[in-house]
Design a protein around this motif. Structure first.
Motif: not given
Length: 419
Positions: A260-270, A371-384
């Motif tokens: 779901g994260m890949t399809h949504a295009g955002g990786r969570r920062i929590k 707490e910061i709860y957002v989503f980054s627009n880069d799914l690459n692990w290193g970039n994230f």
């Protein structure tokens, strides 16, 4: 010519004066040897005339299906059928009718043809699988488990036919004999049957696909799915190790799929920043004026000052002489929380169309977590990880502007300074 050769071979033992027993054995041995050599020659000729020219044609062809058929051995196994059929025909010509030797050779050749035919079917299935994998939807709907089940059915059928050939009984008789061993057979094929059923359920519910990132804590798996077979799912973990998980375990147990994260295009920062509660206080007018130098905060501070002033006047609050708890005033943590929200909304690597929260968690012995709860627009692990670190680097460095401190448990240096 075959009759003349056979007649000549049959006359040799009598010319040498051998007994009838040795005469029969010699004839059979020589005929089988000659037939074997001829079959070997036919195999070489078939490879030269058919296989090699066909390989050159396929290599020059612009189609992909013939390359796949060549690679999976469809052409090679089909060519191997030619010497088997040649041997079958030679057996009827050279060996005497209704002889025991002919019956033995006939069964052996029948088994050979059966094995070659089975290899052709298996290679065709492999070719179909390779062609299917070229489709874009192959990763989402893998059919490897189904094809493995088909292979098992083919091999079982070939095995039953082989037993029927060896014993001379019809297949119905062989199946009847196996009925008594049904419990043993079910025990032997329990895992393939269970894996096949589980594989169908996984495919029907679209639970796992090749390329999905899954976590299966019970098996220590955390990585990408690289293969889905009849009985197992193979996961390549992030440390480049491999975990093999039974397909049935994914249905009977629990696992997390990050598709779901890949399809949504955002990786969570929590992640939260623990604030020292002793540093939380009201802001003075001078501190508010200093904070107005922060561009993204200036409109907010103006709006809040007007709102608070209006409310205090409406409720007869004297901001200069009354206790500060009697009216409304800005706090350093409240302004900082607003600053974090504005900062994240202006950050180019944060998805603005997905959840964006800055919230306080329950205070505890280790301070007040913000707490910061957002989503980054880069799914690459290193970039994230770089994006996440950059955000918190900035926020931690900005705390001092608001008079806030991070909570940190005392170290040996802290105790030394108390002396």
């Amino acid at each position: 010519m075959n009759k003349l050769l056979t007649k000549y071979i049959y006359s040799l033992p009598s010319q040498w004066g051998w007994s009838d027993q040795w005469d029969s054995l010699f004839r059979i041995f020589v005929l089988i040897l000659i037939i074997g050599l001829l079959t070997w020659l036919v195999r070489i000729i078939a490879n030269l005339i058919i296989k090699k020219p066909l390989t050159r044609i396929v290599e020059k062809s612009r189609f992909h299906w013939d390359d796949i058929a060549l690679k999976t051995g469809v052409f090679r196994n089909t060519v191997n059928l030619i010497p088997a059929l040649f041997l079958w025909n030679m057996m009827f010509i050279a060996l005497p009718d209704a002889s025991e030797s002919r019956l033995v050779v006939q069964k052996a050749v029948s088994l050979w043809i059966l094995v070659v035919f089975a290899r052709i079917l298996i290679s065709v299935i492999d070719a179909l699988h390779a062609m299917y994998n070229r489709r874009s939807s192959a990763a989402q709907h893998p059919i490897k488990g189904v094809l493995q089940a088909v292979k098992i059915v083919i091999l079982v059928a070939i095995g039953l036919i082989g037993i029927a050939i060896i014993t001379g009984n019809p297949i119905s008789g062989v199946l009847g004999g196996l009925g008594a061993l049904s419990a043993v057979i079910m025990l032997i094929f329990k895992d393939p049957i269970l894996g096949l059923v589980s594989g169908f359920q996984l495919a029907a519910n679209d639970m796992v696909s090749i390329g999905d990132w899954i976590e299966v804590p019970a098996y220590g798996a955390d990585g990408d799915v690289i293969d889905i077979g009849l009985q197992t799912v193979t996961v390549q973990n992030w440390d480049k190790t491999y975990s093999t998980i039974p397909v049935s375990a994914l249905l009977s147990g629990t696992f997390k799929n990050w598709r779901g994260m890949t399809h949504a295009g955002g990786r969570r920062i929590k992640r939260s920043i623990p604030l020292n509660m002793n540093s939380i206080r009201y802001l003075t007018n001078d501190e508010i004026r200093e904070l107005e130098d922060i561009h993204i905060l200036k409109p907010y501070l103006k709006q809040r000052k007007d709102e608070i002033l209006k409310w205090n006047k409406l409720n007869n609050i004297d901001e200069e002489n009354d206790a500060r708890v009697n009216g409304r005033h800005m706090t350093n943590i409240g302004v900082f929380r607003a600053y974090v929200g504005f900062y994240l909304k202006s950050h180019p690597s944060v998805r603005q169309d997905m959840t964006l929260l800055v919230r306080q968690l329950e205070p505890g012995p280790k301070g007040l977590p913000l707490e910061i709860y957002v989503f980054s627009n880069d799914l690459n692990w290193g970039n994230f990880e770089n994006i996440q670190s950059d955000i918190f680097d900035h926020l931690l460095a900005s705390l001092s502007h608001f008079g806030l401190k991070v909570f940190q448990e005392p170290t040996g240096l802290d105790f030394a300074e108390l002396r």
